[in-house]
Every structure is written in structure tokens, then in C-alpha cells.
Design an enzyme around this catalytic site. Sequence first.
Site: not given
Length: 365
Positions: A96-98, A125
Site C-alpha cells: 500500500y501507499c498513502w 494506509y
Amino acid sequence: MSPRADTADYRQLFLDDVPFLDLRSPGEFVHGAFPTAQNLPLMSDQERAAVGTCYKRQGQAAAIALGHRLVSGAERERRVAAWCEFARGHPGGYLYCWRGGLRSQTVQQWLADEGIAYPRVSGGYKALRRFLIDELEHSLKRARLVLISGRTGTGKTRVVTALERALDLEGLARHRGSSFGHLPEGQPSQVDFENSLSIALLQLLARGDGDTVYLEDEGRLIGRVALPEKLVKQMQSAPMAVVEESLEQRVEIILQDYVVDLARRYGESHGAAAGAELHRERLLEGLDRIRKRLGGERHQRIRGLMQQAFTVQSATGDTAAHRAWIAVLLESYYDPMYNYQLSRRSGELLFRGDRAAVVAWAGAQ
């Protein structure tokens, strides 16, 4: 075997302690993360800032082009190799990223180019964090909290760790909950603590063996991390089991936890000589932090006893002299403070006894 799909089943991810490949920048990760996450960022903090500025001034296409220029050549190869190693080592994980957007999709594609199909968390996230915030509130509404209370040194934490249906707040906070409770490894960020707390409570209630949750009677702060306000409010009226031990037993527990065990921890993390000096400094600093509440004369008396005990310990290795300052501090400071705090609790007293009796009582409920 068909590739695993991207997921938005946040609950199951946390129930299963799924490994996470966190692609956010190091600064984002330090601010808040999850216990099973490893940070292998697509971009450094500086690279992310440059791409963000470019996006604002020139738009998405220019920002993407800049990102590809910044993460290219040997540096791109190094980062891709690290992601591949993680994916192969954690075949059941997710990335995942933001927000689960462009950074996640980019790394997914680069992994696919290496022959690795690796799923991402939809929403990233931000969605996982939102889920844990909401889930903590739901868990607290469901949970029947029972406080393990008692005077300082009665071994409340020992009771909590001996119980199956218990939440170890001090363990999650990596702090022993008093002015002297600092540990060499340091505390998590506030967000990390809240994430870990929500996950631990979610997992505990998902076991299916009841809604009772035992936890140590704590104040609003454990070191520098704060308990969520809803938890604090619920604890104020929660029923209690009170641990009772003799002063002699309590002095011994404090001696083992704050002198013997902390000395070992500081020695392991900083070396024998530096660790011993840092341990001494930290306990004296802890005493100085409560100087106003102790009063000048009493503070100086206890400080003198503590310094003398460390001098003896340094010369002979004997820790027995520490019992003197511990006993004075318990009787003249911590016991009156406990009496006051207990008077502010409105919860029902369910049981009273020594550590073994409280563990046996809780186990029979």
C-alpha cells in the site's frame, strides 16, 4: 494458481496479522504505521516533496515524469530488488501507499515486470487507519472492561500478562507507566500506539470467548503517549479487581523491575559502562521530574539515598541499598497518590487479593 486480488477487507488483514509492504516515504512511515508493516519506500522524503511541488505547479503528467526520472537506473534496480525480496519472503502480504493510488500501482507494475503479481490494499494506509479509528470505538462499546488496580509495586502488570483475556497497555506503550518507566528502546509514536491498541483489542474480541477485557488501571498518559479519550472515560467507571501485596513484596518488585531489569536492558543496548551510567541518570531524572510534588526536603533525602545506592552498586554489584529509597518513595509519595486516584474511580470493586488470588479469580470468571 491465479493471482491474489486487491483487497478492502481491512478487518481480516488485521485479524490475520498480514505482512504489509509500506511504500510511503520514511517521514510518512515514522508518523504512523502498523506492527506488521515494513517500510520500503518508492520515494525518499525529498523525492516525494519534489514530485508534490511539480504536481501542484505543472500537473499530474509532469509529476509522474519527474518521479520516473528521480527513481531510475541503479537506484530503481535497488528498490525493485528490495520489493521482490519482500514479496517472495511474504507471499501472503499486501502492499500500500498513502491512498492505494499511483505509488501502489507503479510498484505493482514494476513487480509484475519481474514476474511477481502482488496485491495492494484498496484505499491504502489512509483507509486502514480510518478503519482502526472507527473499530476502536466499536470495540470499546462491545468490551466489558475490568481494571487490575492496586498500589504501585503490587505487580499489576504481572497479573495482566498472566491473564489470557487481557490488554497490556504498558507493553503497547513500551513504558512502565511512572516517572521512572522510560525504557531504552523508546516509545512508539502516538499514532503507532493507537493503531496497535485498536488491533490488539480487535483480535482479543474476535476470539469468541467473551467480551471481558482485563487491563491495568492507568492514567491518561503512559510516558508520552496518551490513551484515547473514550478509553479513559470508560476506565473511570469500570469495575476493578485490586491487587494487594505487603510493602516488602512491593519494594522487591520495584527493585527487580526498575533496578535489576532496567540495568540489564541499558547494558544490552548501550554496553556495560555506558548503560550503567545512563540507567543511573534516567532514574535520577525521573525523581527530579516529581520534585515539586515531593517537596524539596523529601526530594533531596530520596535523591541522596538513590545516589548512595548506585555508588554501592557500581562498586560491588549489590543492589540491596536501593530498597531504602524505594520504600520511602512508595510510602510517602505513591501510596497517598493511589488513595487519591482510587477515590476518583466510580467502578465496582469485584475482588481483592494478592497477585496469585487475582489471577485465579479472573481465570474462573
